[in-house]
Design a protein around this motif. Structure first.
Motif, PDB file in Angstrom:
ATOM      1  N   VAL A 187      -1.793 -58.115  37.595  1.00 19.41           N
ATOM      2  CA  VAL A 187      -1.188 -57.218  36.605  1.00 19.41           C
ATOM      3  C   VAL A 187      -0.591 -58.032  35.465  1.00 19.41           C
ATOM      4  O   VAL A 187      -0.830 -57.746  34.276  1.00 19.41           O
ATOM      5  N   LEU A 188       0.174 -59.078  35.799  1.00 19.34           N
ATOM      6  CA  LEU A 188       0.822 -59.891  34.770  1.00 19.34           C
ATOM      7  C   LEU A 188      -0.200 -60.628  33.919  1.00 19.34           C
ATOM      8  O   LEU A 188      -0.096 -60.635  32.681  1.00 19.34           O
ATOM      9  N   ALA A 189      -1.204 -61.239  34.560  1.00 17.59           N
ATOM     10  CA  ALA A 189      -2.211 -61.993  33.809  1.00 17.59           C
ATOM     11  C   ALA A 189      -3.008 -61.079  32.882  1.00 17.59           C
ATOM     12  O   ALA A 189      -3.235 -61.400  31.707  1.00 17.59           O
ATOM     13  N   ASN A 190      -3.422 -59.924  33.393  1.00 21.87           N
ATOM     14  CA  ASN A 190      -4.186 -58.988  32.565  1.00 21.87           C
ATOM     15  C   ASN A 190      -3.347 -58.416  31.432  1.00 21.87           C
ATOM     16  O   ASN A 190      -3.841 -58.176  30.320  1.00 21.87           O
ATOM     17  N   ALA A 191      -2.055 -58.192  31.700  1.00 22.33           N
ATOM     18  CA  ALA A 191      -1.171 -57.690  30.653  1.00 22.33           C
ATOM     19  C   ALA A 191      -0.980 -58.733  29.554  1.00 22.33           C
ATOM     20  O   ALA A 191      -1.002 -58.408  28.357  1.00 22.33           O
ATOM     21  N   LEU A 192      -0.794 -59.988  29.934  1.00 22.72           N
ATOM     22  CA  LEU A 192      -0.656 -61.064  28.946  1.00 22.72           C
ATOM     23  C   LEU A 192      -1.931 -61.216  28.133  1.00 22.72           C
ATOM     24  O   LEU A 192      -1.890 -61.423  26.910  1.00 22.72           O
ATOM     25  N   GLN A 193      -3.069 -61.113  28.818  1.00 25.60           N
ATOM     26  CA  GLN A 193      -4.345 -61.229  28.102  1.00 25.60           C
ATOM     27  C   GLN A 193      -4.535 -60.087  27.113  1.00 25.60           C
ATOM     28  O   GLN A 193      -4.928 -60.300  25.962  1.00 25.60           O
ATOM     29  N   PHE A 236     -12.116 -68.397  35.341  1.00 25.35           N
ATOM     30  CA  PHE A 236     -11.228 -67.605  34.487  1.00 25.35           C
ATOM     31  C   PHE A 236     -10.222 -68.497  33.773  1.00 25.35           C
ATOM     32  O   PHE A 236      -9.957 -68.324  32.574  1.00 25.35           O
ATOM     33  N   ILE A 237      -9.653 -69.443  34.489  1.00 23.75           N
ATOM     34  CA  ILE A 237      -8.636 -70.325  33.907  1.00 23.75           C
ATOM     35  C   ILE A 237      -9.228 -71.152  32.776  1.00 23.75           C
ATOM     36  O   ILE A 237      -8.611 -71.305  31.707  1.00 23.75           O
ATOM     37  N   TRP A 289      -2.286 -66.943  25.913  1.00 25.53           N
ATOM     38  CA  TRP A 289      -3.427 -67.305  26.762  1.00 25.53           C
ATOM     39  C   TRP A 289      -3.119 -68.514  27.638  1.00 25.53           C
ATOM     40  O   TRP A 289      -3.655 -68.626  28.740  1.00 25.53           O
ATOM     41  N   VAL A 290      -2.274 -69.401  27.173  1.00 17.73           N
ATOM     42  CA  VAL A 290      -1.816 -70.490  28.043  1.00 17.73           C
ATOM     43  C   VAL A 290      -1.035 -69.907  29.213  1.00 17.73           C
ATOM     44  O   VAL A 290      -1.189 -70.335  30.374  1.00 17.73           O
ATOM     45  N   ALA A 291      -0.206 -68.904  28.926  1.00 18.69           N
ATOM     46  CA  ALA A 291       0.556 -68.246  29.986  1.00 18.69           C
ATOM     47  C   ALA A 291      -0.368 -67.527  30.970  1.00 18.69           C
ATOM     48  O   ALA A 291      -0.114 -67.515  32.179  1.00 18.69           O
ATOM     49  N   VAL A 292      -1.442 -66.914  30.456  1.00 18.06           N
ATOM     50  CA  VAL A 292      -2.424 -66.260  31.328  1.00 18.06           C
ATOM     51  C   VAL A 292      -2.986 -67.252  32.338  1.00 18.06           C
ATOM     52  O   VAL A 292      -3.070 -66.978  33.542  1.00 18.06           O
ATOM     53  N   ALA A 293      -3.395 -68.425  31.848  1.00 13.29           N
ATOM     54  CA  ALA A 293      -3.954 -69.451  32.729  1.00 13.29           C
ATOM     55  C   ALA A 293      -2.926 -69.882  33.775  1.00 13.29           C
ATOM     56  O   ALA A 293      -3.262 -70.061  34.957  1.00 13.29           O
ATOM     57  N   ALA A 294      -1.679 -70.042  33.361  1.00 14.94           N
ATOM     58  CA  ALA A 294      -0.626 -70.471  34.291  1.00 14.94           C
ATOM     59  C   ALA A 294      -0.419 -69.447  35.405  1.00 14.94           C
ATOM     60  O   ALA A 294      -0.233 -69.815  36.571  1.00 14.94           O
ATOM     61  N   VAL A 295      -0.444 -68.157  35.058  1.00 13.38           N
ATOM     62  CA  VAL A 295      -0.271 -67.113  36.067  1.00 13.38           C
ATOM     63  C   VAL A 295      -1.459 -67.088  37.025  1.00 13.38           C
ATOM     64  O   VAL A 295      -1.304 -66.963  38.243  1.00 13.38           O
ATOM     65  N   TYR A 296      -2.656 -67.249  36.497  1.00 11.88           N
ATOM     66  CA  TYR A 296      -3.869 -67.157  37.310  1.00 11.88           C
ATOM     67  C   TYR A 296      -3.968 -68.301  38.320  1.00 11.88           C
ATOM     68  O   TYR A 296      -4.574 -68.140  39.383  1.00 11.88           O
ATOM     69  N   ILE A 297      -3.395 -69.428  37.987  1.00 10.77           N
ATOM     70  CA  ILE A 297      -3.422 -70.559  38.916  1.00 10.77           C
ATOM     71  C   ILE A 297      -2.775 -70.185  40.248  1.00 10.77           C
ATOM     72  O   ILE A 297      -3.182 -70.657  41.316  1.00 10.77           O
ATOM     73  N   GLY A 298      -1.780 -69.306  40.208  1.00  9.42           N
ATOM     74  CA  GLY A 298      -1.061 -68.923  41.416  1.00  9.42           C
ATOM     75  C   GLY A 298      -1.781 -67.927  42.302  1.00  9.42           C
ATOM     76  O   GLY A 298      -1.316 -67.636  43.419  1.00  9.42           O
ATOM     77  N   ILE A 299      -2.902 -67.363  41.844  1.00 11.20           N
ATOM     78  CA  ILE A 299      -3.638 -66.396  42.669  1.00 11.20           C
ATOM     79  C   ILE A 299      -4.262 -67.105  43.868  1.00 11.20           C
ATOM     80  O   ILE A 299      -4.876 -68.169  43.725  1.00 11.20           O
ATOM     81  N   ARG A 300      -4.108 -66.526  45.048  1.00 12.03           N
ATOM     82  CA  ARG A 300      -4.644 -67.114  46.274  1.00 12.03           C
ATOM     83  C   ARG A 300      -5.971 -66.451  46.606  1.00 12.03           C
ATOM     84  O   ARG A 300      -6.038 -65.466  47.336  1.00 12.03           O
ATOM     85  N   GLU A 301      -7.012 -67.012  46.056  1.00 13.66           N
ATOM     86  CA  GLU A 301      -8.361 -66.489  46.291  1.00 13.66           C
ATOM     87  C   GLU A 301      -8.869 -67.032  47.624  1.00 13.66           C
ATOM     88  O   GLU A 301      -8.723 -68.217  47.909  1.00 13.66           O
TER      89      GLU A 301
END
Length: 429
Positions: free
Chosen positions: A38-44, A103-104, A210-222
């Protein structure tokens, strides 16, 4: 219950049956992953507002004195550039086990491209500045291409059916708050006539987002390995996987449900291609005041704010119906707007004229929000694993080509009059 579980359960109506069908390692991380998505998509989505090819970039080109001919290529490059390469990139994507890294990379590419635009806005002018910004927009579109391929996979691997539409809706709502704030800020700081320097700061903010988007996505546990019971291993062998064009044509030819989805999606272009023409029509008829850059961004934000909350749950119930109703309503709005504009003596000047265009832009953007949330949910739910990747990539590549054709035809009609371009987009629905 963890804090993430509590927040996620408060925001999303859970689907216990679908969650139980996910592997154990996925179930443990549904809530934290969902909040990060939600946060990453909202930032994007918020970043998209700062580099909008329908509003911000045309205003920037006018401020920099860029020849009008270049303005016409902004939307086709932004939209088609992010779609066309996807089928060709699919074999490479399938070799990557954790799709979040694709994505990152795409997010960092977009950040770099927007940073170049910001520097050009601050230091450049004229044709040279326009060419540099268009080239940067092409790079930006490639970064979005990578994000588009990967995001559906990541969501499908980490979020169960019945919750995905709500995730998309929540992100859209959050982006709406940002857009409203941005639009109000533009009207307060710059009024109707923003300078190139002020727009450069706006673009720099987008690069940071977009830098913030990448930072948030790094934390996703795929999950490693299979994300679902049907998730296949990434294929690295040569042969069919690498013959991307043949495989794309075979998929469109032999997979009837997928072919039907691509066909229907191609008929939903009215809500995505018509807003720039509404903006242009408002300018041609003399609208000002509310219908400035800030006004349109505020209208877009309010539409996202409302649409995200309404359409997310609807998409989880029936994404197909949501797409159909949204496209049909957008066409009706366009036809009604054109009917008013062509009335003898109509002028965009004055409060009523301004309100007409803002209302039309808001309504079409609201319908586009519904179509977009429905489309994203539908394609993620269509298949699992690598087949989902192929569906996303091939459908987007096909739509990229169709977008170029339809966009070119509508642009030619716009030379005659904007009204004909709008009617051309509305009638197929």
């Amino acid at each position: 219950m963890s804090k993430a579980e509590g927040v996620y359960s408060a925001l999303v109506k859970r689907n216990p049956e679908a969650e139980q069908q996910m592997p154990a390692q996925v179930r443990r991380n549904i809530a934290p992953n969902g909040l990060r998505l939600v946060l990453a998509n909202a930032l994007q989505a918020s970043g998209d507002q700062t580099v909008n090819a329908s509003t911000v970039l045309p205003w920037l080109f006018a401020a920099l004195g860029v020849p009008p001919a270049l303005t016409g290529v902004l939307v086709p490059i932004r939209e088609s550039g992010s779609m066309l390469p996807q089928a060709a990139l699919t074999p490479l994507v399938l070799r990557v086990r954790h799709r979040k890294w694709i994505f990152i990379v795409g997010a960092f590419v977009q950040a770099a491209a927007v940073a170049v635009m910001a520097a050009t806005a601050a230091l450049g002018a004229g044709l040279t500045a326009g060419v540099v910004i268009v080239a940067a927009l092409a790079v930006f579109a490639f970064g979005r291409c990578l994000c588009s391929i990967a995001s559906k996979d990541v969501q499908g691997r980490t979020i169960p059916k019945g919750e995905r539409g709500q995730i998309n809706g929540l992100a859209t709502t959050a982006a709406g708050f940002v857009a409203i704030t941005l639009g109000l800020g533009i009207r307060i700081i710059g009024g109707e006539d923003l300078s190139a320097g002020q727009l450069a700061w706006l673009l720099a903010t987008g690069a940071a987002l977009w830098v913030a988007v990448a930072a948030v996505y790094i934390g996703i546990r795929e999950p490693s390995g299979d994300a679902t019971p049907s998730e296949p291993e990434p294929r690295t062998s040569q042969g069919k996987t690498n013959n991307w064009f043949t495989q794309a044509m075979k998929l469109l030819r032999e997979d009837k449900p997928f072919r039907h989805f691509v066909t229907v999606r191609s008929l939903l272009l009215v809500s995505s291609l018509s807003p720039p023409f509404i903006v242009t029509l408002s300018i041609q008829t003399g609208a000002g005041s509310l219908a400035g850059l800030g006004g349109f961004i505020i209208a877009s934000g309010v539409a996202a704010l409302i649409g995200g909350r309404i359409f997310g749950p609807v998409a989880d119930r029936s994404s197909k119906r949501l797409m159909s109703i949204g496209a049909g309503a957008a066409s009706a709005i366009i036809i009604a707007t054109v009917a008013v504009v062509v009335l003898p003596g109509f002028t965009g000047e004055g409060r009523l004229g301004n309100l007409l265009f803002i209302a039309a832009y808001f309504s079409i953007t609201l319908m586009h929000t519904g179509v977009r949330v429905g489309r994203k949910t539908y394609v993620v739910d269509m298949a699992e694993g690598d087949q989902r990747t192929r569906y996303v990539a091939v459908s987007n590549s096909a739509l990229g080509l169709i977008l170029l054709i339809v966009g070119g035809l509508s642009s030619l009609l716009a030379i005659i009059h904007i009204v004909w371009a709008l009617l051309f987009l509305a009638l197929p629905e």
